[in-house]
Design a protein around this motif. Structure first.
Motif, PDB file in Angstrom:
ATOM      1  N   GLY A  88       0.821  -1.204   0.000  1.00 46.07           N
ATOM      2  CA  GLY A  88       0.000   0.000   0.000  1.00 46.07           C
ATOM      3  C   GLY A  88       0.848   1.244   0.000  1.00 46.07           C
ATOM      4  O   GLY A  88       1.883   1.278  -0.652  1.00 46.07           O
ATOM      5  N   THR A  89       0.458   2.260   0.766  1.00 49.19           N
ATOM      6  CA  THR A  89       1.122   3.553   0.600  1.00 49.19           C
ATOM      7  C   THR A  89       1.796   4.114   1.847  1.00 49.19           C
ATOM      8  O   THR A  89       2.937   4.537   1.784  1.00 49.19           O
ATOM      9  CB  THR A  89       0.115   4.593   0.081  1.00 49.19           C
ATOM     10  N   SER A  90       1.134   4.158   3.005  1.00 47.45           N
ATOM     11  CA  SER A  90       1.742   4.822   4.160  1.00 47.45           C
ATOM     12  C   SER A  90       1.659   3.942   5.402  1.00 47.45           C
ATOM     13  O   SER A  90       0.620   3.359   5.707  1.00 47.45           O
ATOM     14  CB  SER A  90       1.059   6.174   4.436  1.00 47.45           C
ATOM     15  N   PHE A  91       2.780   3.873   6.119  1.00 51.82           N
ATOM     16  CA  PHE A  91       2.862   3.005   7.284  1.00 51.82           C
ATOM     17  C   PHE A  91       4.029   3.465   8.161  1.00 51.82           C
ATOM     18  O   PHE A  91       4.906   4.221   7.725  1.00 51.82           O
ATOM     19  CB  PHE A  91       3.074   1.548   6.861  1.00 51.82           C
ATOM     20  N   LEU A  92       4.046   2.957   9.380  1.00 55.20           N
ATOM     21  CA  LEU A  92       5.082   3.288  10.355  1.00 55.20           C
ATOM     22  C   LEU A  92       5.817   2.018  10.749  1.00 55.20           C
ATOM     23  O   LEU A  92       5.197   0.981  10.994  1.00 55.20           O
ATOM     24  CB  LEU A  92       4.456   3.938  11.593  1.00 55.20           C
ATOM     25  N   VAL A  93       7.142   2.117  10.826  1.00 51.03           N
ATOM     26  CA  VAL A  93       7.966   1.004  11.309  1.00 51.03           C
ATOM     27  C   VAL A  93       8.814   1.522  12.450  1.00 51.03           C
ATOM     28  O   VAL A  93       9.476   2.552  12.324  1.00 51.03           O
ATOM     29  CB  VAL A  93       8.879   0.427  10.206  1.00 51.03           C
ATOM     30  N   ARG A  94       8.779   0.798  13.565  1.00 47.92           N
ATOM     31  CA  ARG A  94       9.582   1.155  14.723  1.00 47.92           C
ATOM     32  C   ARG A  94      10.432  -0.047  15.107  1.00 47.92           C
ATOM     33  O   ARG A  94       9.906  -1.117  15.415  1.00 47.92           O
ATOM     34  CB  ARG A  94       8.691   1.572  15.893  1.00 47.92           C
ATOM     35  N   GLU A  95      11.730   0.120  15.075  1.00 54.36           N
ATOM     36  CA  GLU A  95      12.669  -0.964  15.371  1.00 54.36           C
ATOM     37  C   GLU A  95      13.435  -0.631  16.644  1.00 54.36           C
ATOM     38  O   GLU A  95      14.045   0.431  16.756  1.00 54.36           O
ATOM     39  CB  GLU A  95      13.628  -1.147  14.182  1.00 54.36           C
ATOM     40  N   LEU A  96      13.341  -1.537  17.624  1.00 57.57           N
ATOM     41  CA  LEU A  96      14.080  -1.390  18.874  1.00 57.57           C
ATOM     42  C   LEU A  96      15.062  -2.548  18.985  1.00 57.57           C
ATOM     43  O   LEU A  96      15.213  -3.359  18.060  1.00 57.57           O
ATOM     44  CB  LEU A  96      13.117  -1.363  20.064  1.00 57.57           C
ATOM     45  N   GLN A  97      15.718  -2.643  20.131  1.00 60.93           N
ATOM     46  CA  GLN A  97      16.753  -3.665  20.300  1.00 60.93           C
ATOM     47  C   GLN A  97      16.189  -5.072  20.166  1.00 60.93           C
ATOM     48  O   GLN A  97      16.771  -5.930  19.522  1.00 60.93           O
ATOM     49  CB  GLN A  97      17.437  -3.500  21.659  1.00 60.93           C
ATOM     50  N   ASN A  98      15.023  -5.334  20.781  1.00 65.71           N
ATOM     51  CA  ASN A  98      14.441  -6.679  20.709  1.00 65.71           C
ATOM     52  C   ASN A  98      12.955  -6.643  20.394  1.00 65.71           C
ATOM     53  O   ASN A  98      12.225  -7.566  20.704  1.00 65.71           O
ATOM     54  CB  ASN A  98      14.677  -7.437  22.019  1.00 65.71           C
ATOM     55  N   GLN A  99      12.512  -5.549  19.778  1.00 65.67           N
ATOM     56  CA  GLN A  99      11.091  -5.412  19.468  1.00 65.67           C
ATOM     57  C   GLN A  99      10.909  -4.635  18.170  1.00 65.67           C
ATOM     58  O   GLN A  99      11.693  -3.734  17.854  1.00 65.67           O
ATOM     59  CB  GLN A  99      10.362  -4.703  20.608  1.00 65.67           C
ATOM     60  N   MET A 100       9.878  -5.001  17.432  1.00 63.45           N
ATOM     61  CA  MET A 100       9.571  -4.345  16.167  1.00 63.45           C
ATOM     62  C   MET A 100       8.069  -4.096  16.093  1.00 63.45           C
ATOM     63  O   MET A 100       7.270  -4.974  16.399  1.00 63.45           O
ATOM     64  CB  MET A 100      10.025  -5.241  15.003  1.00 63.45           C
ATOM     65  N   GLU A 101       7.690  -2.871  15.685  1.00 65.02           N
ATOM     66  CA  GLU A 101       6.284  -2.499  15.570  1.00 65.02           C
ATOM     67  C   GLU A 101       6.003  -1.963  14.169  1.00 65.02           C
ATOM     68  O   GLU A 101       6.826  -1.247  13.597  1.00 65.02           O
ATOM     69  CB  GLU A 101       5.906  -1.439  16.608  1.00 65.02           C
ATOM     70  N   VAL A 102       4.837  -2.311  13.659  1.00 67.92           N
ATOM     71  CA  VAL A 102       4.385  -1.808  12.357  1.00 67.92           C
ATOM     72  C   VAL A 102       2.947  -1.332  12.504  1.00 67.92           C
ATOM     73  O   VAL A 102       2.112  -2.047  13.058  1.00 67.92           O
ATOM     74  CB  VAL A 102       4.475  -2.895  11.266  1.00 67.92           C
ATOM     75  N   GLN A 103       2.659  -0.128  12.001  1.00 67.85           N
ATOM     76  CA  GLN A 103       1.305   0.404  11.988  1.00 67.85           C
ATOM     77  C   GLN A 103       0.998   0.919  10.588  1.00 67.85           C
ATOM     78  O   GLN A 103       1.809   1.627   9.986  1.00 67.85           O
ATOM     79  CB  GLN A 103       1.149   1.534  13.008  1.00 67.85           C
ATOM     80  N   VAL A 104      -0.167   0.538  10.091  1.00 62.78           N
ATOM     81  CA  VAL A 104      -0.557   0.887   8.726  1.00 62.78           C
ATOM     82  C   VAL A 104      -1.617   1.975   8.764  1.00 62.78           C
ATOM     83  O   VAL A 104      -2.657   1.820   9.403  1.00 62.78           O
ATOM     84  CB  VAL A 104      -1.094  -0.347   7.976  1.00 62.78           C
ATOM     85  N   LEU A 105      -1.349   3.080   8.071  1.00 60.62           N
ATOM     86  CA  LEU A 105      -2.310   4.168   7.997  1.00 60.62           C
ATOM     87  C   LEU A 105      -3.153   4.088   6.726  1.00 60.62           C
ATOM     88  O   LEU A 105      -4.344   4.370   6.744  1.00 60.62           O
ATOM     89  CB  LEU A 105      -1.605   5.525   8.077  1.00 60.62           C
ATOM     90  N   GLN A 106      -2.518   3.716   5.621  1.00 63.61           N
ATOM     91  CA  GLN A 106      -3.235   3.548   4.360  1.00 63.61           C
ATOM     92  C   GLN A 106      -2.678   2.335   3.626  1.00 63.61           C
ATOM     93  O   GLN A 106      -1.492   2.035   3.716  1.00 63.61           O
ATOM     94  CB  GLN A 106      -3.090   4.794   3.470  1.00 63.61           C
ATOM     95  N   GLY A 107      -3.563   1.647   2.899  1.00 66.35           N
ATOM     96  CA  GLY A 107      -3.123   0.521   2.094  1.00 66.35           C
ATOM     97  C   GLY A 107      -2.901  -0.734   2.907  1.00 66.35           C
ATOM     98  O   GLY A 107      -3.547  -0.962   3.936  1.00 66.35           O
ATOM     99  N   ARG A 108      -1.935  -1.543   2.488  1.00 69.79           N
ATOM    100  CA  ARG A 108      -1.641  -2.811   3.146  1.00 69.79           C
ATOM    101  C   ARG A 108      -0.139  -3.064   3.134  1.00 69.79           C
ATOM    102  O   ARG A 108       0.567  -2.625   2.230  1.00 69.79           O
ATOM    103  CB  ARG A 108      -2.330  -3.978   2.429  1.00 69.79           C
ATOM    104  N   VAL A 109       0.333  -3.818   4.136  1.00 75.43           N
ATOM    105  CA  VAL A 109       1.724  -4.272   4.160  1.00 75.43           C
ATOM    106  C   VAL A 109       1.751  -5.714   4.653  1.00 75.43           C
ATOM    107  O   VAL A 109       0.807  -6.180   5.313  1.00 75.43           O
ATOM    108  CB  VAL A 109       2.626  -3.400   5.078  1.00 75.43           C
ATOM    109  N   ARG A 110       2.826  -6.402   4.319  1.00 75.93           N
ATOM    110  CA  ARG A 110       3.052  -7.754   4.832  1.00 75.93           C
ATOM    111  C   ARG A 110       4.241  -7.700   5.772  1.00 75.93           C
ATOM    112  O   ARG A 110       5.326  -7.260   5.399  1.00 75.93           O
ATOM    113  CB  ARG A 110       3.315  -8.735   3.697  1.00 75.93           C
ATOM    114  N   MET A 111       4.047  -8.146   7.001  1.00 78.24           N
ATOM    115  CA  MET A 111       5.099  -8.119   8.016  1.00 78.24           C
ATOM    116  C   MET A 111       5.691  -9.512   8.177  1.00 78.24           C
ATOM    117  O   MET A 111       4.964 -10.493   8.364  1.00 78.24           O
ATOM    118  CB  MET A 111       4.545  -7.615   9.349  1.00 78.24           C
ATOM    119  N   GLU A 112       7.017  -9.602   8.100  1.00 78.28           N
ATOM    120  CA  GLU A 112       7.746 -10.855   8.270  1.00 78.28           C
ATOM    121  C   GLU A 112       8.692 -10.688   9.444  1.00 78.28           C
ATOM    122  O   GLU A 112       9.548  -9.800   9.435  1.00 78.28           O
ATOM    123  CB  GLU A 112       8.519 -11.190   6.990  1.00 78.28           C
TER     124      GLU A 112
END
Length: 282
Positions: A151-175
């Motif tokens: 899709g088009t817009s999303f947030l990725v937050r990467e920490l030492q042992n944690q990962m977060e993804v938030q989608v505002l528009q469209g779609r994403v695939r998280m692996e």
């Protein structure tokens, strides 16, 4: 004594040669031919000099070609970092826009981006607004997992042992990790923990996920612990609650580009808390 005698004879021979030798008066090829004729030695076929020259030239060209090929395969990294206390807006070669949070780092291979792939590597937190290209999907790589953009817009937050993804528009695939990839649509988010290898998918969007970018905070009957977390992320501070207030407290309020001191003053007066900013230790 024998060694001294041999040494003396050797020195006499050297002096004899030095006395009668004249530069360029001896042709080794002619000398060898004369010697070979006297000894009945059959000489092998002599390779012309130009053959050696052509072979050397071919070898040089082959070496240069290999050098160029290896050089073309080497990545050409572009590294972009955001300083403390401020974010940075980045436009990628395909016009996709990336908003880096403070301390975040983004890098990509300029030789391949937009041609062979659209892959970036992230450390920290960033918001993406991606130009859609069906045959060349956009991919964000972190040390914990990957996000493939559908899709088009999303947030990725990467920490030492944690990962977060938030989608505002469209779609994403998280692996992430060894978990099965998950498909996230607009308004959904997911959090992966490397510690317990847990992948959680949340159906509700976090209204404050871009507060660090917009400077806006919205709380709707939000627990105190979440309020503290969102303020820390938005203002890049560490808070401490001096009164030991219960997490059962809820806050409903909104703040738009207010100084953190003003935000804490309103919250403390509203909930009767004592939230303060912890001083950094040097």
């Amino acid at each position: 004594m024998d060694q001294e005698r041999h040494k003396t004879e050797w020195e006499e021979r050297i002096r004899f040669v030095a006395r009668y030798y004249r530069e360029r008066t001896f042709d080794p090829e002619i000398g060898w031919k004369q010697f070979a004729d006297k000894q009945n030695i059959r000489t092998r076929f002599r390779i012309p000099v130009w053959v050696w020259q052509v072979a050397a030239a071919c070898l040089l060209l082959a070496g240069y070609g290999i050098y160029r090929m290896i050089g073309q395969q080497q990545p050409e990294w572009v590294v972009i970092t955001a300083d403390a206390g401020q974010g940075k807006e980045v436009f990628l070669p395909d016009s996709s826009q990336v908003s880096l949070a403070a301390f975040a780092e983004l890098r990509y291979d300029a030789k391949r981006y937009g041609k062979e792939n659209r892959q970036v590597e992230l450390k920290g937190k960033a918001f993406y607004q991606v130009k859609h290209r069906k045959n060349l999907p956009f991919r964000v790589q972190t040390h914990l997992g990957n996000v493939v953009v559908l899709g088009t817009s999303f947030l990725v937050r990467e920490l030492q042992n944690q990962m977060e993804v938030q989608v505002l528009q469209g779609r994403v695939r998280m692996e992430a990790g060894k978990k099965q990839p998950v498909l996230l649509e607009a308004g959904m988010s997911a959090r992966y923990s490397e510690t317990d290898e847990d992948l959680q998918v949340l159906q509700e969007a976090d209204e404050n996920c871009l507060s660090w970018k917009t400077g806006e905070l919205v709380f709707r009957e939000t627990p105190l612990s979440k309020v503290i977390h969102d303020i820390e992320v938005c203002y890049e501070v560490k808070l401490k609650e001096l009164s030991g207030a219960s997490d059962s407290l809820r806050l409903s309020a909104s703040f738009k580009k207010k100084p953190v001191e003003e935000v804490l003053l309103v919250i403390n007066q509203t909930l009767d808390t004592q939230l303060v900013i912890e001083k950094s230790k040097r």
